[in-house]
Design an enzyme around this catalytic site. Sequence first.
Site, PDB file in Angstrom:
ATOM      1  N   PRO A   1       0.740  -1.468  -0.167  1.00  0.00           N
ATOM      2  CA  PRO A   1      -0.172   0.219  -0.189  1.00  0.00           C
ATOM      3  C   PRO A   1       1.043   1.066   0.094  1.00  0.00           C
ATOM      4  O   PRO A   1       1.315   1.700   1.051  1.00  0.00           O
ATOM      5  CB  PRO A   1      -1.048   0.115   1.567  1.00  0.00           C
ATOM      6  CG  PRO A   1      -0.655  -1.612   1.423  1.00  0.00           C
ATOM      7  CD  PRO A   1       0.818  -1.977   1.313  1.00  0.00           C
ATOM      8  N   GLU A   2       0.676   1.837  -1.727  1.00  0.00           N
ATOM      9  CA  GLU A   2       1.578   3.317  -1.026  1.00  0.00           C
ATOM     10  C   GLU A   2       0.511   4.467  -1.861  1.00  0.00           C
ATOM     11  O   GLU A   2      -0.798   3.900  -1.786  1.00  0.00           O
ATOM     12  CB  GLU A   2       2.414   2.894  -2.439  1.00  0.00           C
ATOM     13  CG  GLU A   2       3.403   2.335  -2.105  1.00  0.00           C
ATOM     14  CD  GLU A   2       4.692   2.465  -3.345  1.00  0.00           C
ATOM     15  OE1 GLU A   2       5.353   3.516  -3.465  1.00  0.00           O
ATOM     16  OE2 GLU A   2       5.307   1.054  -2.954  1.00  0.00           O
TER      17      GLU A   2
ATOM     18  N   HIS B   1      -5.726 -13.065  10.805  1.00  0.00           N
ATOM     19  CA  HIS B   1      -5.630 -11.881  10.903  1.00  0.00           C
ATOM     20  C   HIS B   1      -6.257 -10.976  11.068  1.00  0.00           C
ATOM     21  O   HIS B   1      -6.127  -9.379  10.356  1.00  0.00           O
ATOM     22  CB  HIS B   1      -4.561 -11.896   9.851  1.00  0.00           C
ATOM     23  CG  HIS B   1      -2.678 -12.967   9.861  1.00  0.00           C
ATOM     24  ND1 HIS B   1      -1.966 -13.343  10.793  1.00  0.00           N
ATOM     25  CD2 HIS B   1      -2.917 -13.475   9.290  1.00  0.00           C
ATOM     26  CE1 HIS B   1      -1.736 -13.532  11.190  1.00  0.00           C
ATOM     27  NE2 HIS B   1      -1.870 -14.483   9.640  1.00  0.00           N
TER      28      HIS B   1
ATOM     29  N   ARG C   1      21.290  17.482  -1.053  1.00  0.00           N
ATOM     30  CA  ARG C   1      21.319  15.778  -0.347  1.00  0.00           C
ATOM     31  C   ARG C   1      22.066  15.684  -1.391  1.00  0.00           C
ATOM     32  O   ARG C   1      22.238  15.067  -2.177  1.00  0.00           O
ATOM     33  CB  ARG C   1      19.836  15.503  -0.325  1.00  0.00           C
ATOM     34  CG  ARG C   1      19.368  16.195   0.769  1.00  0.00           C
ATOM     35  CD  ARG C   1      17.961  15.948   0.601  1.00  0.00           C
ATOM     36  NE  ARG C   1      17.840  14.783   1.442  1.00  0.00           N
ATOM     37  CZ  ARG C   1      16.874  13.840   2.228  1.00  0.00           C
ATOM     38  NH1 ARG C   1      16.018  14.316   2.518  1.00  0.00           N
ATOM     39  NH2 ARG C   1      17.120  12.976   2.638  1.00  0.00           N
TER      40      ARG C   1
ATOM     41  N   ARG D   1       1.206  -8.783   8.524  1.00  0.00           N
ATOM     42  CA  ARG D   1       2.396  -8.948   9.128  1.00  0.00           C
ATOM     43  C   ARG D   1       2.103  -7.920  10.480  1.00  0.00           C
ATOM     44  O   ARG D   1       3.457  -7.726  10.739  1.00  0.00           O
ATOM     45  CB  ARG D   1       3.197  -8.105   7.852  1.00  0.00           C
ATOM     46  CG  ARG D   1       3.987  -8.904   7.182  1.00  0.00           C
ATOM     47  CD  ARG D   1       4.852  -9.079   5.384  1.00  0.00           C
ATOM     48  NE  ARG D   1       4.131  -9.510   4.798  1.00  0.00           N
ATOM     49  CZ  ARG D   1       4.733  -9.380   3.358  1.00  0.00           C
ATOM     50  NH1 ARG D   1       5.325  -8.867   3.120  1.00  0.00           N
ATOM     51  NH2 ARG D   1       3.070  -9.924   2.517  1.00  0.00           N
TER      52      ARG D   1
END
Length: 286
Positions: free
Chosen positions: A2-3, A97, A159, A116
């Site tokens: 999931p982004e 779960h 950076r 998880r």
Amino acid sequence: MPELPEVETVRRGLEPAMKGKTVAHVDVRRPDLRWPFPTRMAERLTGQKVLRLRRRSKYLLIDMESNETLIVHLGMSGRMLIHWPDAPDGHPEPEKHDHVVFDMEGGVRVVFNDPRRFGLMDMCQTAALDRHKLLAHIGPEPLGNGFDDTYLGAALLGRKTAIKTALLDQKLVAGLGNIYVCEALWRARISPFMRACDVPPAKIRDLVPVIREILVEAIEKGGSSLKDYRQTDGDLGYFQHQFAAYGREGKPCRAPDCKGKIVRAAQGGRSTFYCHICQNVLERDG
DNA sequence: CGTACACCCTGGCCGC
DNA sequence: TGCGGCCAGGGTGTAC
């Protein structure tokens, strides 16, 4: 995993099940995910109407009429499964779960499932959300006005870390994960190994619309699978998108006329996928 | 402050 | 077939 696009897809999918409905019952089936659940979470949600569902970065924000907001992160494997009340056999028994079960007024059931357990939930006053520890330091939304080449150029200035690593930093820009960073760098033809401060201004200008395009396309594809949202497998199609780089190790590059192959390399402990020709990767330093 | 890396967790996959 | 080992990876915490 999931982004941003997946969380946005979940948000849209949950709206018809939760928005404007009152929470009738909450079953918290284990004490913790990554962190313990917020104190008295079930009591604080029960009897409250859901005003709206929002998203910030990869966080799902569920605003309640009580002026509290439930913050949900899906982690790596988290899902929100919807069980509609018209299912022939009623609601299935909770599975191993299924960690939190929300029963809404009217009979819709929303189940948070996360094998998880990298996910998390928290609650906070809606008015104080911006100051919440999880949200306070997150960078601009990539689909919002605050994300443009002026911002990105300034953010990358000085950076020394690799551009791949920099784009994964949620303080720099919100919601990108390994998949969409790999895809964006491939599409913008930027070496993932190049130091962030060395990315030329022209490439930074390319990167902004490329990131937007990829996210919008992914959201649209997720949206097109929403009709299947009722299915109990709950699969939103996280891996059904047609990626150009991610997960395609050894396969031919999809760029027109490119004879390159997608390479996988470890970078900061996780996999980076790229085309060594398109993205001009010579050795390991861009 | 920037940078690097270990850690959390489980299921799936691979090799033996 | 069974089992050990590795991998997936977002975000946090710690060390330098």
